[in-house]
Design an enzyme around this catalytic site. Structure first.
Site, short mmCIF file in Angstrom:
data_model
loop_
_atom_site.label_atom_id
_atom_site.label_comp_id
_atom_site.label_asym_id
_atom_site.label_seq_id
_atom_site.Cartn_x
_atom_site.Cartn_y
_atom_site.Cartn_z
N CYS A 155 -4.08 -34.66 13.68
CA CYS A 155 -4.81 -33.47 14.15
C CYS A 155 -6.23 -33.52 13.60
O CYS A 155 -6.44 -33.61 12.40
CB CYS A 155 -4.10 -32.20 13.70
SG CYS A 155 -5.02 -30.73 14.12
N CYS A 179 -2.42 -25.46 13.88
CA CYS A 179 -3.84 -25.11 13.95
C CYS A 179 -4.10 -24.11 15.07
O CYS A 179 -4.86 -23.15 14.91
CB CYS A 179 -4.69 -26.36 14.13
SG CYS A 179 -4.95 -27.26 12.59
N CYS A 323 -22.64 36.55 -5.50
CA CYS A 323 -22.58 37.89 -4.94
C CYS A 323 -23.97 38.51 -5.07
O CYS A 323 -24.58 38.48 -6.15
CB CYS A 323 -21.56 38.74 -5.71
SG CYS A 323 -21.67 40.49 -5.29
N CYS A 336 -12.32 33.16 6.95
CA CYS A 336 -12.92 34.44 7.33
C CYS A 336 -14.26 34.64 6.66
O CYS A 336 -14.47 34.25 5.51
CB CYS A 336 -11.97 35.57 6.94
SG CYS A 336 -12.64 37.20 7.21
ZN LIG Z 1 -3.83 -29.23 12.95
#
Ligand SMILES: [Zn+2]
Ligand SMILES: [Zn+2]
Ligand SMILES: [Zn+2]
Ligand SMILES: [Zn+2]
Lengths: 540, 158
Positions: A155, A179, A323, A336
């Site tokens: 390969c 592969c 406040c 709220c």
């Molecule tokens: Zn290979």
């Protein structure tokens, strides 16, 4: 807060161009094909349609796959080719059947080469022993490991000389199956690529689906990912379709009425894939969720402004305030806006910090910005200050509703606890206590509308129309705050039937106010009633 | 996977070393400077013959992913007190290179030497020494690893 949104430069393709592409006889053909697929299983969402709703059809993954198969079969039949080849040709031409047919009739071999169906022919070799020559005849001195015809297969990618399983595409470039597998998985998983090119350099041959499946073997996850990439590619190429943007959702929506850019100047195409009530999205842009009543372009403009101005507006995002009477720190922990200082019992509005008492009367003015300070401005400095103050007025309220909508998750959990308590202390059934959950959903939904109304109001020109819009906004806001407050009250069991009645009545009223506002805004777009500030006119 | 990676790189290294020892086989102007491990290699590159880069020597740094050769290596010119990157329309002053072979056009059958040769010929064919458009902006915001940049490939023949 604006950072929660993804900005995208996604643009519609030029309307005219896409018209040409879709035009002609084939598009009516295609529409008919689509209707056949939809009609049996899907209820059309447009029944009893309001002006602020669009026609659309939710599609399951299988329904989209059926559309793909129909297109592939069509091409496969008229070209007389394998369906895998037809699929590759269609992908290459972005699923445009007309243009593909035209090109194929003109020169079938040329389009087959550019699509990666067949290799570039090399006239110097006899075609009869194509598979032999490619692996064995390359002469380049810089190539690695050229196997000679006397050696066993080596390969050229992994140099494994023991590999016996090999695969090659129609070009004949042979590599070991191991592969191919690693390569194909990496292309699909890491790069999100469905076009698997031959591994050989400069080879343009693309793997057909059966080859990809062979390379992937029994890797079901990657096969599923590959299938999804193919479907997404099909949906992305079809301007009438959009993939649901919610993570790991595989449904799509078809909405031909919102497929052109010009349509988006009069409608806000909010759609849902149908998998979950939360899977709501805009067909026209990538700002997620529901940005009604604001048009896509204006919503985008507003988010950009918020992002650009985020530093100056940062202090508003703070979750704590003092406040204004006794200066003790107050933390907002519910949706709220009616706040009561724990220390001095002073009641005030979280948004404008004014006394709450005023908000209950006819001269409630928390939603409306008083432009007088801007008119009075004498020099440039106070003018720019006034314009910042004007922006902050709207941003403040926009951000507040966004935050309140987020806090509604907490409200939701509190509500659930309340519902459990109610089931225990009364003889109400689970179904009967659902009114609380429904009410929370309505509050969240309407806060999203309210949030966007402030973006809309920021860009609206002063005048009668804007005043009417703000009246609707105020009515909705009041109704939402009332309901929201009701949901946060401590529950005393003897009052539950009364509370239930109140919450149900208010929920109905809130929804009605929400519909009135959305309906009126949607009609206003169609009637071209809304007058925008210069900034918008310059951009639209 | 790591088996492929190391077998493949050892093989490439071996071939490079054989070639370097033999002037007849060696790619003129390209020399392996350092390959102590299978992670980072260094090469020197000269353009021989007539070119805008006559008498200049550049150093290339090649870094490998564990997914090599299925993923391209990260390749850039070394920038130091001693060596500077070439002034070239596809080479940024931080040494990053915009070349399709390092991205979309990478193929697992290509090799480190093939990359060096491609970059050498990219220099050899250059007609005008100039910096890439938007060099300063890119260099200011560029990631350390050029592979994290999504380059838009210009004409590679320049
Ligand atoms: Zn290979
Ligand atoms: Zn090939
Ligand atoms: Zn969905
Ligand atoms: Zn939109």
């Amino acid at each position: 807060m604006s950072s929660d949104y993804e900005f995208s430069d996604y643009e519609y393709e030029d309307d005219e161009e896409s018209m040409d592409v879709e035009g002609g006889s084939a598009s009516s053909e295609e529409d008919m094909g689509m209707d056949e697929v939809y009609d049996d299983e899907i209820k059309i969402v447009s029944e009893g349609k309001k002006a602020y709703e669009v026609d659309y059809k939710p599609l399951t993954l299988q329904q989209v796959k059926d559309l793909v198969v129909a297109d592939v079969d069509y091409i496969s039949t008229i070209f007389g080719v394998d369906s895998d080849v037809a699929a590759l040709l269609l992908r290459h031409m972005d699923w445009n059947k007309d243009r593909l047919t035209e090109k194929y009739m003109d020169n079938a071999s040329s389009i087959s080469i550019t699509a990666g169906v067949s290799p570039v022919p090399k006239p110097s070799y006899p075609t009869s022993d194509r598979s032999k020559r490619v692996t064995r005849s390359s002469k380049s001195s810089k190539k690695l490991g050229q196997p000679s015809s006397f050696e066993p297969f080596l390969c050229p990618i992994c140099f494994d000389d023991t590999a016996t399983d090999t695969l090659a595409l129609s070009c004949g470039h042979t590599f070991c199956t191991g592969c191919w597998t690693v390569y194909t998985i990496s292309k699909i998983r890491d790069e999100g690529e469905h076009r698997i090119l031959c591994m050989a350099e400069n080879c343009g041959v693309v793997a057909l689906d059966p080859f990809v499946h062979k390379a992937l073997g029994d890797d079901e996850d990657t096969i599923a990912r590959y299938d999804e990439l193919l479907v997404r590619n099909y949906v992305a190429c079809n301007k009438n379709l959009k993939y649901c943007p919610y993570p790991s959702c595989d449904r799509s929506v078809s909405c031909p009425t919102a497929s052109s850019r010009s349509a988006l100047s009069t409608i806000v195409p909010t759609v849902s894939c149908g998998a979950d009530p939360k899977h709501k999205f805009c067909f026209g842009c990538t700002i997620d969720g529901d940005h009604r009543p604001v048009l896509c372009t204006i919503a985008k403009m507003w988010l950009k402004k918020c992002r650009d101005d985020s530093e100056t507006a940062n202090w508003i995002k703070s979750n704590t305030k003092e406040c204004s009477k006794c200066q003790s720190t107050i933390e907002k922990n519910g949706g709220c806006n009616h706040m009561t200082c724990k220390k001095c019992k002073y009641e005030f509005c979280w948004v404008c910090m004014g006394p709450w008492a005023e908000h209950g009367t006819a001269w409630y003015s928390c939603n409306r910005y008083d432009d007088k300070s801007g008119v009075d401005a004498r020099d440039a400095q106070s003018k720019s200050r006034a314009s910042l103050e004007r922006y902050l007025h709207y941003y403040n309220r926009w951000a507040n509703h966004e935050q309140s909508a987020k806090l509604s998750i907490e409200l939701y959990m509190k509500t659930e606890k309340k519902m459990e308590e109610m089931q225990l202390t009364t003889d109400l059934t689970w179904i009967e206590v659902q009114f609380m959950k429904k009410a929370v959903d309505i509050v969240e939904n309407c806060r999203t509308t309210l949030k966007w109304t402030y973006a809309m109001a920021y860009y609206l020109q002063n005048g009668n129309q804007k005043a009417m819009f703000e009246d609707n906004q105020r009515d909705l806001e009041r109704a939402v705050e009332d309901l929201s407050e009701l949901l946060e009250q401590p529950i005393e069991s003897e009052y539950i039937p009364v509370l239930r009645q109140k919450v149900t009545d208010k929920s109905v009223y809130v929804q009605k106010r929400n519909e009135i506002l959305l309906e009126d805004t949607a009609k206003g777009y169609l009637e071209e009633r809304w007058k925008w500030n210069d900034i918008v006119i310059d951009t639209l | 996977m790591s088996v492929v990676y190391s077998r493949r790189l050892k093989k490439e290294l071996q071939e490079i070393q054989i070639e370097q020892a033999d002037p007849a086989k060696r790619a003129a102007g390209i020399q392996l400077l350092q390959a102590d491990d299978l992670k980072t290699w260094y090469f020197s590159i000269e353009v021989l013959g007539d070119s805008l880069y006559k008498n200049e020597t550049f150093h290339l740094m090649v870094r490998f992913d564990p997914e090599y050769p299925f993923k391209s290596p990260a390749v850039q010119f070394v920038v130091s007190d001693k060596v500077k990157p070439p002034i070239h329309p596809h080479v940024y002053t931080n040494g990053h290179i915009c070349a399709s072979i390092l991205g979309d056009d990478w193929s697992p059958t290509l090799s480190v030497m093939a990359i060096c040769i491609t970059i050498q010929s990219m220099l050899a064919s250059c007609k005008k020494k100039e910096l890439p458009e938007g060099n300063d902006d890119y260099v200011r915001t560029a990631p350390d690893n050029p592979k994290k940049t999504r380059f838009v490939y210009h004409d590679d023949t320049v």
